[in-house]
Design a protein around this motif. Structure first.
Motif, PDB file in Angstrom:
ATOM      1  N   PRO A  91      31.178  45.819  80.910  1.00 23.98           N
ATOM      2  CA  PRO A  91      30.615  44.769  80.051  1.00 23.98           C
ATOM      3  C   PRO A  91      30.218  43.535  80.859  1.00 23.98           C
ATOM      4  O   PRO A  91      30.706  43.322  81.974  1.00 23.98           O
ATOM      5  N   GLY A  92      29.354  42.718  80.278  1.00 24.88           N
ATOM      6  CA  GLY A  92      28.832  41.544  80.983  1.00 24.88           C
ATOM      7  C   GLY A  92      29.890  40.571  81.443  1.00 24.88           C
ATOM      8  O   GLY A  92      29.743  39.931  82.491  1.00 24.88           O
ATOM      9  N   VAL A  93      30.995  40.445  80.688  1.00 24.19           N
ATOM     10  CA  VAL A  93      32.024  39.477  81.066  1.00 24.19           C
ATOM     11  C   VAL A  93      32.681  39.845  82.392  1.00 24.19           C
ATOM     12  O   VAL A  93      33.336  39.006  83.012  1.00 24.19           O
ATOM     13  N   ALA A  94      32.500  41.085  82.858  1.00 17.63           N
ATOM     14  CA  ALA A  94      33.057  41.481  84.157  1.00 17.63           C
ATOM     15  C   ALA A  94      32.454  40.652  85.281  1.00 17.63           C
ATOM     16  O   ALA A  94      33.042  40.535  86.361  1.00 17.63           O
ATOM     17  N   ALA A  95      31.275  40.063  85.040  1.00 20.05           N
ATOM     18  CA  ALA A  95      30.662  39.190  86.040  1.00 20.05           C
ATOM     19  C   ALA A  95      31.573  38.018  86.380  1.00 20.05           C
ATOM     20  O   ALA A  95      31.537  37.498  87.505  1.00 20.05           O
ATOM     21  N   LYS A 116      43.842  37.974  77.181  1.00 17.85           N
ATOM     22  CA  LYS A 116      43.572  38.921  76.092  1.00 17.85           C
ATOM     23  C   LYS A 116      42.129  38.844  75.620  1.00 17.85           C
ATOM     24  O   LYS A 116      41.524  39.863  75.273  1.00 17.85           O
ATOM     25  N   ALA A 117      41.560  37.630  75.599  1.00 17.99           N
ATOM     26  CA  ALA A 117      40.175  37.485  75.161  1.00 17.99           C
ATOM     27  C   ALA A 117      39.222  38.174  76.135  1.00 17.99           C
ATOM     28  O   ALA A 117      38.232  38.779  75.730  1.00 17.99           O
ATOM     29  N   PHE A 118      39.531  38.102  77.424  1.00 15.48           N
ATOM     30  CA  PHE A 118      38.691  38.721  78.446  1.00 15.48           C
ATOM     31  C   PHE A 118      38.807  40.245  78.411  1.00 15.48           C
ATOM     32  O   PHE A 118      37.799  40.964  78.347  1.00 15.48           O
ATOM     33  N   ILE A 119      40.027  40.744  78.419  1.00 11.40           N
ATOM     34  CA  ILE A 119      40.238  42.193  78.526  1.00 11.40           C
ATOM     35  C   ILE A 119      39.850  42.919  77.247  1.00 11.40           C
ATOM     36  O   ILE A 119      39.638  44.145  77.250  1.00 11.40           O
ATOM     37  N   SER A 120      39.706  42.188  76.139  1.00 13.87           N
ATOM     38  CA  SER A 120      39.321  42.829  74.870  1.00 13.87           C
ATOM     39  C   SER A 120      37.908  43.400  74.913  1.00 13.87           C
ATOM     40  O   SER A 120      37.532  44.199  74.057  1.00 13.87           O
ATOM     41  N   HIS A 121      37.102  42.982  75.895  1.00 17.08           N
ATOM     42  CA  HIS A 121      35.729  43.482  76.023  1.00 17.08           C
ATOM     43  C   HIS A 121      35.668  44.847  76.704  1.00 17.08           C
ATOM     44  O   HIS A 121      34.602  45.461  76.757  1.00 17.08           O
ATOM     45  N   PHE A 122      36.795  45.331  77.227  1.00 18.93           N
ATOM     46  CA  PHE A 122      36.794  46.544  78.044  1.00 18.93           C
ATOM     47  C   PHE A 122      37.412  47.717  77.300  1.00 18.93           C
ATOM     48  O   PHE A 122      38.398  47.554  76.563  1.00 18.93           O
ATOM     49  N   GLU A 123      36.844  48.911  77.510  1.00 20.00           N
ATOM     50  CA  GLU A 123      37.497  50.121  77.064  1.00 20.00           C
ATOM     51  C   GLU A 123      38.610  50.467  78.048  1.00 20.00           C
ATOM     52  O   GLU A 123      38.660  49.940  79.167  1.00 20.00           O
ATOM     53  N   LYS A 124      39.488  51.368  77.649  1.00 19.02           N
ATOM     54  CA  LYS A 124      40.671  51.659  78.454  1.00 19.02           C
ATOM     55  C   LYS A 124      40.288  52.134  79.860  1.00 19.02           C
ATOM     56  O   LYS A 124      40.880  51.711  80.856  1.00 19.02           O
ATOM     57  N   TRP A 125      39.297  53.014  79.977  1.00 21.19           N
ATOM     58  CA  TRP A 125      38.930  53.576  81.279  1.00 21.19           C
ATOM     59  C   TRP A 125      38.275  52.535  82.189  1.00 21.19           C
ATOM     60  O   TRP A 125      38.194  52.724  83.401  1.00 21.19           O
ATOM     61  N   GLN A 126      37.799  51.439  81.611  1.00 16.98           N
ATOM     62  CA  GLN A 126      37.136  50.397  82.402  1.00 16.98           C
ATOM     63  C   GLN A 126      38.117  49.401  83.014  1.00 16.98           C
ATOM     64  O   GLN A 126      37.796  48.737  83.999  1.00 16.98           O
ATOM     65  N   GLU A 127      39.310  49.286  82.450  1.00 19.61           N
ATOM     66  CA  GLU A 127      40.269  48.283  82.909  1.00 19.61           C
ATOM     67  C   GLU A 127      40.661  48.452  84.380  1.00 19.61           C
ATOM     68  O   GLU A 127      40.677  47.477  85.136  1.00 19.61           O
ATOM     69  N   PRO A 128      40.988  49.680  84.860  1.00 22.55           N
ATOM     70  CA  PRO A 128      41.354  49.816  86.286  1.00 22.55           C
ATOM     71  C   PRO A 128      40.212  49.469  87.228  1.00 22.55           C
ATOM     72  O   PRO A 128      40.451  49.096  88.384  1.00 22.55           O
ATOM     73  N   LEU A 129      38.973  49.575  86.766  1.00 24.83           N
ATOM     74  CA  LEU A 129      37.822  49.313  87.627  1.00 24.83           C
ATOM     75  C   LEU A 129      37.761  47.853  88.075  1.00 24.83           C
ATOM     76  O   LEU A 129      37.114  47.530  89.069  1.00 24.83           O
ATOM     77  N   LEU A 130      38.448  46.968  87.342  1.00 25.33           N
ATOM     78  CA  LEU A 130      38.454  45.555  87.714  1.00 25.33           C
ATOM     79  C   LEU A 130      39.039  45.351  89.111  1.00 25.33           C
ATOM     80  O   LEU A 130      38.649  44.419  89.822  1.00 25.33           O
TER      81      LEU A 130
END
Length: 378
Positions: A91-95, A116-130
């Motif tokens: 998602p764009g907020v990853a920028a 919580k507001a930031f991570i709410s934009h991500f699906e579960k599989w996207q979280e480790p990619l951070l």
């Protein structure tokens, strides 16, 4: 913490490795010269390299603080919003993760991930990619500013090389994140959650008028630079001292070892000659000793930057090497020393090995891309 027997096999193995390691230096240099060079090199690195990097970090930290306080970072985030999904599948907020680590260091993205507001934009599989996304840009501003400053000291214009290095870093980061997503989708792809796709339109600012906020943001950012500068001291003094002594030989071969700073056994020179053609094909290095930089980046980019003044002093660096150093220095910014902790903090420790493999390939791609782009365009 774990408990082990006082007398265990690893103690004897470790002692044997240490003795062999010391013997490798002392047999060549002599014990007196070895210890004298060891202390003299660490002292010189502290005075002439660490404090220079700290000064760069303080200035860039102050500048970053101002960009955050007055909303410029959020503008950049909105501009990058439409690029993040096609490039990274995020998602764009990853920028915001890219920007936060670029102006500070790898773990900065963990603070965002805990929001919580930031991570709410991500699906579960996207979280480790951070983890891989943030690590790709760690210390970016410091690395870039450092090399530009080195160009000013030596009379070379290294800005084009640094720009190419930054572009190559983006390429390497895409490879790293996309490769890692292959494994995260397989492990977590079936687990979905409701994703907040809205873009935040409010930001937090300090109390007071514009001038008071400017001063506070600038000084707080500078303090962050001091913390970074202090944080790199162990890595620079321990890792760089050993790397320097593995990179260079006696200053005057005719005289032999004198216990001077930066004398050593030139092991990287010998290894670099064995790996010369693969290294030259990937990174375009003409000097085998330059392999010390990417190797050191794996543990500490601050320590790797400490090698650069000596490379310049010996005339080993050319602008295309600086482009590669910039790309590798950012992408591999100490990731072996931070990846495990970052993945643990994100709650995905079991995916650490996959993250490291993906990021290793991403760093190689970044360095190779910098070499090709510089030669093609510059």
């Amino acid at each position: 913490m774990q408990k082990k027997l006082i007398f265990s096999l690893e103690s004897f193995i470790f002692l044997a490795i240490v003795l062999i390691f010391l013997w490798g230096f002392i047999a060549v240099m002599g014990s007196a010269n070895f210890f004298k060079t060891l202390m003299a090199t660490a002292h010189d690195l502290l005075l002439n390299t660490v404090f220079f990097i700290m000064a760069v970090a303080v200035l860039t930290g102050a500048f970053a603080g101002l960009l955050y306080e007055f909303g410029i970072v959020h503008w950049v985030h909105l501009l990058l919003d439409k690029l993040m999904r096609p490039l990274y599948g995020l998602p764009g907020v990853a920028a915001m993760g890219i920007i936060s680590t670029y102006f500070s260091d790898n773990p900065a993205i963990i603070a965002l991930a805990k929001d919580k507001a930031f991570i709410s934009h991500f699906e579960k599989w996207q979280e480790p990619l951070l983890c891989n996304l943030g690590t790709s840009f760690g210390m970016g501003m410091i690395v870039s500013t450092f090399f530009i400053a080195q160009g000013g000291k030596t009379g070379m214009n290294l800005l084009p090389a640094v720009v190419v290095g930054n572009i190559a870093t983006i390429i390497g980061s895409i490879v790293s994140v996309r490769l890692f997503s292959f494994w995260t989708k397989r492990r977590l792809g079936s687990v979905h959650k409701d994703v907040d796709k809205s873009v935040p339109h409010l930001r937090d600012v300090r109390e007071g008028n514009a001038f008071e906020r400017l001063l506070e943001a600038m000084l707080d950012g500078g303090k962050t630079g001091v913390d970074i500068g202090l944080g790199i001291i162990p890595g620079v003094l321990v890792i760089s001292t050993l790397v320097m002594m593995l990179t260079f030989g006696p200053k005057n071969p005719a005289v032999g070892y004198q216990g001077l700073p930066y004398e050593g056994i030139a092991l990287f020179d010998k290894l670099g000659k064995l790996l010369y053609w693969p290294i030259k094909a990937l990174f375009g290095f003409d000097s085998p000793q330059l392999i010390a930089f990417p190797i050191t980046c794996l543990g500490s980019t601050g320590a790797a930057l400490a090698l650069v003044p000596k490379f310049l002093e010996h005339g080993l660096l050319k602008p295309s090497d600086v482009a590669v150093f910039t790309a590798v220095g950012m992408t591999w910014s100490g990731y072996l020393s931070t990846h495990v902790g970052m993945m643990d903090a994100l709650g995905y420790r079991y995916l650490t090995s996959k993250a490291i493999v993906s990021h290793t390939i991403g760093g190689i791609v970044a360095g190779f891309s910098a070499n090709i782009l510089y030669r093609f365009f510059i």
